[in-house]
Enzyme design. Structure first.
Site, mmCIF file in Angstrom:
data_model
loop_
_atom_site.group_PDB
_atom_site.id
_atom_site.type_symbol
_atom_site.label_atom_id
_atom_site.label_comp_id
_atom_site.label_asym_id
_atom_site.label_seq_id
_atom_site.Cartn_x
_atom_site.Cartn_y
_atom_site.Cartn_z
ATOM 1 N N HIS A 81 0.850 -1.198 0.000
ATOM 2 C CA HIS A 81 0.000 0.000 0.000
ATOM 3 C C HIS A 81 0.884 1.246 0.000
ATOM 4 C CE1 HIS A 81 -2.890 3.043 1.289
ATOM 5 N NE2 HIS A 81 -2.144 3.283 2.352
ATOM 6 N N ASP A 110 7.468 22.810 -25.114
ATOM 7 C CA ASP A 110 7.364 21.440 -24.618
ATOM 8 C C ASP A 110 8.388 21.284 -23.505
ATOM 9 O OD1 ASP A 110 7.245 18.514 -24.410
ATOM 10 O OD2 ASP A 110 6.214 18.609 -26.339
ATOM 11 N N TRP A 146 7.412 -0.753 4.059
ATOM 12 C CA TRP A 146 7.976 -0.098 2.872
ATOM 13 C C TRP A 146 9.387 0.404 3.130
ATOM 14 C CZ3 TRP A 146 9.341 5.085 1.601
ATOM 15 C CH2 TRP A 146 9.180 6.006 2.638
ATOM 16 N N SER A 173 13.259 6.307 -12.996
ATOM 17 C CA SER A 173 12.207 7.109 -13.618
ATOM 18 C C SER A 173 12.119 8.485 -12.971
ATOM 19 C CB SER A 173 10.876 6.376 -13.489
ATOM 20 O OG SER A 173 9.823 7.245 -13.749
ATOM 21 N N SER A 174 12.149 8.545 -11.632
ATOM 22 C CA SER A 174 11.997 9.881 -11.037
ATOM 23 C C SER A 174 13.227 10.740 -11.243
ATOM 24 C CB SER A 174 11.635 9.874 -9.556
ATOM 25 O OG SER A 174 11.593 8.641 -9.014
ATOM 26 N N HIS A 257 13.371 11.141 4.567
ATOM 27 C CA HIS A 257 12.763 12.392 4.988
ATOM 28 C C HIS A 257 12.611 13.391 3.843
ATOM 29 C CE1 HIS A 257 10.583 14.555 7.868
ATOM 30 N NE2 HIS A 257 11.036 15.611 7.248
ATOM 31 N N GLU A 259 12.193 12.576 0.971
ATOM 32 C CA GLU A 259 11.133 11.963 0.169
ATOM 33 C C GLU A 259 9.748 12.468 0.593
ATOM 34 O OE1 GLU A 259 10.923 10.058 -2.479
ATOM 35 O OE2 GLU A 259 8.791 9.594 -2.346
ATOM 36 N N TYR A 261 9.021 15.265 1.720
ATOM 37 C CA TYR A 261 8.844 16.627 1.190
ATOM 38 C C TYR A 261 8.690 16.617 -0.318
ATOM 39 C CZ TYR A 261 9.534 18.128 5.855
ATOM 40 O OH TYR A 261 9.358 18.280 7.190
ATOM 41 N N SER A 272 -0.721 27.234 -3.606
ATOM 42 C CA SER A 272 -0.359 28.631 -3.835
ATOM 43 C C SER A 272 -0.843 29.149 -5.188
ATOM 44 C CB SER A 272 1.161 28.810 -3.755
ATOM 45 O OG SER A 272 1.638 28.315 -2.542
ATOM 46 N N HIS A 306 14.919 11.705 13.251
ATOM 47 C CA HIS A 306 13.718 11.786 14.094
ATOM 48 C C HIS A 306 12.772 10.617 13.818
ATOM 49 C CE1 HIS A 306 11.646 14.551 10.924
ATOM 50 N NE2 HIS A 306 11.331 13.322 10.703
ATOM 51 N N HIS A 307 13.060 9.855 12.761
ATOM 52 C CA HIS A 307 12.286 8.643 12.520
ATOM 53 C C HIS A 307 12.812 7.493 13.365
ATOM 54 C CE1 HIS A 307 10.145 10.157 8.903
ATOM 55 N NE2 HIS A 307 11.211 10.916 8.796
ATOM 56 N N THR A 332 7.224 26.163 7.642
ATOM 57 C CA THR A 332 5.895 25.627 7.363
ATOM 58 C C THR A 332 4.829 26.580 7.888
ATOM 59 O OG1 THR A 332 6.887 23.462 7.695
ATOM 60 C CG2 THR A 332 4.516 23.523 7.450
ATOM 61 N N LYS A 335 4.326 29.451 5.616
ATOM 62 C CA LYS A 335 3.480 29.142 4.463
ATOM 63 C C LYS A 335 2.000 29.210 4.836
ATOM 64 C CE LYS A 335 4.866 26.859 1.067
ATOM 65 N NZ LYS A 335 5.642 27.803 0.287
ATOM 66 N N ARG A 454 1.365 0.311 15.356
ATOM 67 C CA ARG A 454 1.011 0.254 13.947
ATOM 68 C C ARG A 454 1.437 -1.094 13.361
ATOM 69 N NH1 ARG A 454 5.622 3.932 10.989
ATOM 70 N NH2 ARG A 454 4.510 3.268 9.139
#
Ligand SMILES: [Cu+2]
Lengths: 537, 288
Positions: A81, A110, A146, A173-174, A257, A259, A261, A272, A306-307, A332, A335, A454
């Site tokens: 998932h 293009d 994951w 790809s990315s 991390h 990622e 963002y 925005s 922090h993870h 943040t 924003k 979890r």
């Protein structure tokens, strides 16, 4: 408008220019709009594949006891998932939006590298197919989460090399997609469109693309080391051979991390765009918005641990990562305050894109609050690996990233198709999504605080009530998403014609283009006057 | 100090919780909506940090959401609102709303860092137990006393949790939160755990003790707790790091006893284990 009359007159050329037809149009696509469409359709399909997995998860968790799936299959549902939603749905959706919007918004014909663009898209269906097929191989799909933490990930059976290969492909790809975005933005802006006049969506993508290029190779390195640990006798992460399982976590989260963002920065860009359009007022603090995105991107590189507050870090490490994480709240906050200030003394209407953007504003902020709570390291010892974390990141990713993708599609769809969709139906879609997403995820805060870990398929009976509520929310949310493809299909099929500037308050070069859009977006760069009109933020 | 300051807020929270628990069944209550305060000084410290940051978020949320809602209600085109398109920038306001969060964060960071220092103070522990996570259970090893045993999910729950077992989990007391051999520790004692794992990463967590620590193969992590003298009783937790198929089925149960009761238990268990280990002529004796 006048200077575009020739472009509109060219529209009939579509039928006898070099535009390929039939399946060739898609397989050999080099046009940014076609590739953008393919990315978005692909992302939509993956959203439903990942969503189906979420339904399996919530079905099993509806009440205590094991009713439907084996725990191992449950674990592979949670693992896949996440992988499908992150790498299959949200990231490709952003790339699709980048493909559609960046050339239109910067006055380019293009993307800079059209064949690369084709390649980076066509990798994805293969990567996803490989990942999906792992469910059928002996031992089942990847089931170690994951994050693929060793040593658990090394216990994966035949799915292991397939998963890693799929991740490699998605990473390639990315990276290619990001290179294309950077090259396009840096080289193909219309003359006079300086960096600090670019729309914020383009800005957010420029910064996201740099993040991607910086961290995807790190992920590739980490999973390659896993692969060699598994098959070639290395012991990077195996303690018995002198390796270090925690080092994997450091490397993974150094990718992981930034990622998160990568998933959310383009959302900032979209919101925005949408809020000023429907508030009929330029964005407040444009430059502050750019700098805030840039500082968030920078900070994302120094907060990864922090993870992992519970792995047993030295005190100084814990304090450092706690402080650096708390710092993220500042840009943040800027924003959120700027978006609020944009709405202050404005003149708002509430079409579907605006509804999604407003829901983003409220619900992402809630996700930000739980993020701030999680930053407090001592409290994180209680929150870590509970449903509180699940609630937190789903608040930032679903009403955050996903809502802004839905909002972006509702915002730009009239431009892409030159037709207007059914507003009433889209509002139904919005309200169902907004209500059910809270029914789904808000109770998970309670579950986590009450002590539910979890990634468990079964739980102690005192967690029953909120799990039931959450599951009902999940089914409702899942079902209401079916409206989305229907609304788009109906729009494409029989939508009423939409004007070139589909929304009264919409600014930006994309709205200066005629509708239907010409095959090649800006064959001649927009004039200074058009840029001045389009680039007023 | 934080706790004192929070007293009125906590009272408000309790009222809120009553409101929320209306309609839910009898088991629901404050403890099912919020973090528990726990039974150690550290867990209460963590709880008050949690409540402090929670209320900080609530206050900021009220301010920010009020502005947003006010705007949505007031500045509508349908009400004839005219946009002030010149309002695009205001250095003073922007400095203020950057500075205020900085101040709040500093105010949060100080007590949080203090708590971290306390948590990491592992000096003067009085009892050391080695905890080894394995797929799927725990092994406890009283290093100074030679007592060691395995701790696994209690059998009835283990039968009930099989796919399609037909057993209603509600009929099983402490479903998934009960073990065959609980960890026994004395109250009012600084107990040190040396946490490691035999196969994959696990995590040892008892919410009432406020702390969780990963059990990592090849690493020995250190963690301590000191349960209040008067808080003897049974405390339950679970493995909190995904560790494979039966991750959900390796609970942790800690039986906290008075110091005297603990010593009695320790002696008896050590004796029993010595006897069980001694070569016996007739039958092979295996406890548990
Ligand atoms: Cu475990």
């Amino acid at each position: 408008m006048a200077q575009h009359a020739p472009a509109a007159a060219h529209a009939h050329d579509d039928h006898h220019d070099h535009k390929p037809h039939g399946w060739r149009r898609w397989v050999f696509a080099t046009n940014h709009k076609d590739i953008g469409t393919m990315y978005l359709v692909f992302a939509g399909i993956m959203f439903f594949v990942g969503g189906l997995m979420a339904m399996v998860i919530r079905l099993e968790l509806f009440k205590p006891g094991m009713q439907f799936v084996d725990p191992l299959l449950f674990n592979s549902m949670t693992t896949m998932h996440a992988l499908f939603m992150i790498f299959g749905a949200v990231m490709p959706a952003w790339t699709g939006l980048a493909n559609w919007q960046i050339p239109m918004q910067i006055g380019a014909p293009d993307m800079a590298l059209p064949r690369l663009n084709n390649f980076s898209f066509w990798i994805l269906p293969f990567a996803s197919a490989i990942l999906l097929l792992t469910l059928l191989v002996p031992g089942g799909g990847p089931a170690g989460g994951w994050t693929l933490y060793p040593p658990l990930a090394l216990q994966t059976a035949d799915a292991f090399p397939m998963t890693i290969f799929a991740i490699h492909l998605m990473g390639v790809s990315s990276i290619l997609g990001s290179i294309n975005v950077i090259v396009t933005i840096m080289n193909m802006r219309a003359p006079g469109l300086s960096l600090l006049r670019m729309p914020l969506f383009v800005w957010s993508w420029l910064i996201t693309a740099y993040l991607l290029i910086a961290v995807m190779p790190v992920l590739a390195g980490a999973v390659t080391m896993l692969l060699t640990d598994h098959y070639f006798g290395t012991t990077f992460f195996t303690a018995a051979g002198g390796g270090d399982p925690v080092m994997y976590q450091h490397i993974f989260w150094f990718f992981g991390h930034p990622e998160v963002y990568i998933l959310i920065l383009p959302a900032f860009g979209v919101v925005s765009e949408i809020i000023p359009a429907f508030a009929r007022k330029p964005i407040f603090g444009y430059e502050a918005m750019v700098y805030a995105i840039a500082s968030i991107a920078f900070l994302s590189f120094i907060v990864w641990a922090h993870h992992m507050f519970t792995v047993g870090m030295p005190l100084a490490g814990q304090i450092f990562f706690m402080l650096s994480t708390m710092l993220i709240a500042i840009p943040t906050g800027v924003k959120v305050f700027n978006w609020s200030a944009t709405m202050w003394k404005s003149s708002m209407t509430f079409e579907p894109p605006m509804l999604f953007a407003l829901a983003f504003l409220f619900l992402f902020t809630i996700g930000g609050f739980s993020g701030l709570m999680l930053a407090i390291a001592p409290a994180d010892f209680q929150y870590h690996d509970t449903y509180f974390v699940v609630a937190h990141f789903h608040y930032v990713l679903v009403p955050g990233a996903v809502f802004s993708i839905l909002g972006a599609v509702y915002y730009w769809l009239p431009k892409w198709t030159s037709k207007m969709y059914d507003h009433k139906l889209a509002k139904v879609h919005f309200w169902l999504s907004a209500i059910f997403v809270n029914v789904l995820f808000f109770p998970q805060h309670f579950l986590g605080l009450a002590g539910m870990p979890r990634r468990i398929p079964d739980y102690a009976t005192q967690f029953t009530d909120w799990n039931m509520v959450s599951s009902i929310g999940a089914f409702g949310f899942g079902l209401s998403q079916l409206l989305f493809p229907y609304i788009i299909w109906k729009c494409v099929r029989s939508g009423a014609p939409a004007p070139a500037r589909a929304w009264e308050g919409a600014h930006g070069l994309e709205w200066e283009l005629p509708s239907p859009l010409p095959y090649h977006t800006w064959e001649t760069p927009p004039s200074a006057a058009v840029i001045a009109r389009g680039a007023e933020h | 100090m934080i706790r004192k300051a929070l007293a009125p807020i906590a009272a408000l929270a309790a009222v809120t919780s009553l409101f929320f628990s209306q309609g839910a069944h009898a088991e629901s209550g404050w403890h099912l909506l919020n973090m528990r305060q726990g039974v150690t000084a550290i867990s209460r410290e963590i709880y008050s940090l949690h409540m402090l940051i929670f209320w900080v978020c609530v206050v900021i949320g009220i301010v920010v959401f009020s502005v947003m809602i006010w705007s949505i209600v007031t500045f509508r085109k349908s009400k004839g609102a005219v946009p002030d398109t010149t309002m695009v920038h205001n250095t003073k306001v922007e400095i203020i709303w950057t500075a205020i969060p900085v101040a709040i964060l500093v105010a949060m960071a100080v007590p949080a860092a203090k708590t971290l220092v306390q948590i990491e103070d592992t000096r003067n522990t009085e009892l050391t137990i080695k905890v080894t996570g394995f797929q799927w259970g725990w092994q406890y090893d009283y290093l100074e006393n030679g007592v060691r045993f395995f701790s696994r999910l209690e059998r009835k729950a283990d039968a009930a949790r099989q796919l399609g077992s037909g057993v209603d989990p509600n009929t099983i007391p402490n479903y998934l939160l009960d073990v065959d051999n609980p960890l026994v520790v004395p109250a009012g004692t600084k107990v040190r755990l040396l946490i490691t794992a035999a196969d994959v990463i696990h995590a040892w967590w008892v919410p009432d003790f406020g702390m969780k620590k990963d059990a990592i193969p090849g690493f020995v992590n250190e963690m301590w707790f000191n349960v209040d003298e008067d808080k003897t009783g049974i405390y339950r937790g679970q493995c909190t790091e995904l560790c494979g198929r039966d991750h959900a089925f390796m609970p942790i149960v800690v039986d906290v006893r008075s110091k005297e009761d603990f010593q009695t238990w320790l002696k008896a268990t050590a004796e029993a284990q010595k006897q069980a280990a001694a070569p016996q002529p007739a039958a092979t004796a295996h406890a548990g």
